[in-house]
Enzyme design. Structure first.
Site, PDB file in Angstrom:
ATOM      1  CE  LYS A   9       0.838   1.528   4.364  1.00 39.89           C
ATOM      2  NZ  LYS A   9       1.458   2.827   4.689  1.00 39.89           N
ATOM      3  CB  ALA A  96       9.641  -0.260   2.643  1.00 40.53           C
ATOM      4  CG  LEU A  98       6.231   0.440   0.485  1.00 40.56           C
ATOM      5  CD1 LEU A  98       7.118  -0.226  -0.571  1.00 40.56           C
ATOM      6  CD2 LEU A  98       5.387   1.538  -0.153  1.00 40.56           C
ATOM      7  N   GLY A 100       4.246  -4.196   4.058  1.00 38.80           N
ATOM      8  CA  GLY A 100       4.528  -5.561   3.617  1.00 38.80           C
ATOM      9  C   GLY A 100       4.169  -6.613   4.659  1.00 38.80           C
ATOM     10  N   GLY A 101       4.605  -6.405   5.895  1.00 36.21           N
ATOM     11  CA  GLY A 101       4.293  -7.368   6.958  1.00 36.21           C
ATOM     12  C   GLY A 101       2.806  -7.430   7.256  1.00 36.21           C
ATOM     13  CB  SER A 102       0.239  -4.780   7.650  1.00 34.83           C
ATOM     14  OG  SER A 102       0.822  -4.163   8.772  1.00 34.83           O
ATOM     15  CB  SER A 103       0.187  -6.760   2.721  1.00 37.25           C
ATOM     16  OG  SER A 103      -0.675  -7.116   1.667  1.00 37.25           O
ATOM     17  CG  ASP A 135      -0.771   0.082   8.109  1.00 33.91           C
ATOM     18  OD1 ASP A 135      -1.579   0.980   8.403  1.00 33.91           O
ATOM     19  OD2 ASP A 135       0.435   0.295   7.902  1.00 33.91           O
TER      20      ASP A 135
END
Length: 288
Positions: A9, A96, A98, A100-103, A135
């Site tokens: 995101k 970052a 973005l 990544g871990g949450s997604s 997130d």
């Protein structure tokens, strides 16, 4: 075996309204997913363990991993004894800004909902996701939305006008807690959240570009000159609008005309290795 995509995101806006009594910050942020994604495979096992395998050596394979936490939460909440092997093919840069871990955690919730036949709705998965990270609720749905509270109160918004998104992450790490900790709520310049909502509802690209804003950007830029330099270079080489995502350090540029993209990407690669040219994803995720 179950497969799920976990898209990154970006923040079109990020505002902090106040400090809550629970220690978290009250946020209001508009996020949208882009076509840069981790790939996740979920395989049932007979040993009752949660096993994390990753293509990236810096990804934790224990309880520090948000995908592990997602699997563990589902097992405990529904009193399951299933084992699962979670394989993460990482494409989103780590730490970052973005998500990544949450997604990855959100994709794990969606995938295990299918693998373990739990029959949960996305709304129910998003409520669970809020227990893992700020997130995760948004990432369960994907698409475009405004997130309020700690990030768990989601209101869906129209997709952004079609454009290219150029992502550039300098080779530094940023602590989200440290950035929030240095934010002065008395002096921040709040972004134009309502104008961004109008831009999305109208499909107005120019208005969207003019309404980008992130109250964490000045804090991160004051600590990391690399972020300042990347933003300046992106603007110099022709991006229509440039902003840092989340607490950083990734900077993204919006570009309407495809002909400009290679020039900007090639120029940025002279300053950092982690550069991606992607599209906005648009629509939110739907359950099968």
């Amino acid at each position: 075996m179950i497969y799920e995509k976990a898209p990154a995101k970006i923040n079109l806006t990020l505002d902090v309204l106040n400090k809550r009594q629970d220690g978290y910050h009250e946020v209001e942020m508009i996020m949208t997913t882009v076509d840069l994604a981790d790939r996740i495979w979920l395989r049932p096992t007979t040993d009752r363990a949660i096993t994390i395998k990753s293509s990236h050596r810096f990804v934790p394979n224990d309880r520090k991993n948000l995908a592990y936490q997602a699997a563990d939460l589902l097992r405990k909440r529904y009193r399951l004894k299933h084992g699962v092997e979670i394989t993460l093919d990482k494409n989103i840069p780590i730490a970052a800004g973005l998500a990544g871990g949450s997604s990855d955690a959100a994709a794990t919730l969606r995938g295990l909902n299918r693998l373990w036949d739990l029959g949960l709705s996305l709304d129910e998965l998003a409520v669970l996701g809020a227990e893992i990270g700020s997130d995760v609720s948004f990432c369960v749905y994907g698409g475009t939305a405004i997130a309020r509270g700690r990030g768990e109160n989601i209101t869906h918004l129209p997709s952004p006008p079609n454009c290219w998104v150029i992502l550039a992450k300098p080779s530094i790490g940023v602590s989200t807690g440290n950035i929030y900790g240095q934010l002065n709520l008395q002096t921040i310049e709040h972004p134009q959240t309502e104008a961004m909502i109008e831009a999305l509802e109208e499909g107005n690209y120019e208005k969207m570009c003019a309404s980008l804003g992130n109250v964490l950007e000045p804090v991160t830029m004051s600590l990391h000159s690399e972020v300042v330099m990347l933003k300046e270079q992106m603007e110099r080489f022709g991006a229509d609008a440039v902003l840092m995502s989340g607490s950083g350090p990734t900077v993204f540029g919006l570009v309407r005309h495809e002909s400009r993209v290679p020039r900007i990407v090639n120029a940025l690669k002279g300053f950092c290795q982690d550069v991606h040219a992607v599209r906005t994803l648009g629509e939110r995720i739907l359950v099968d």
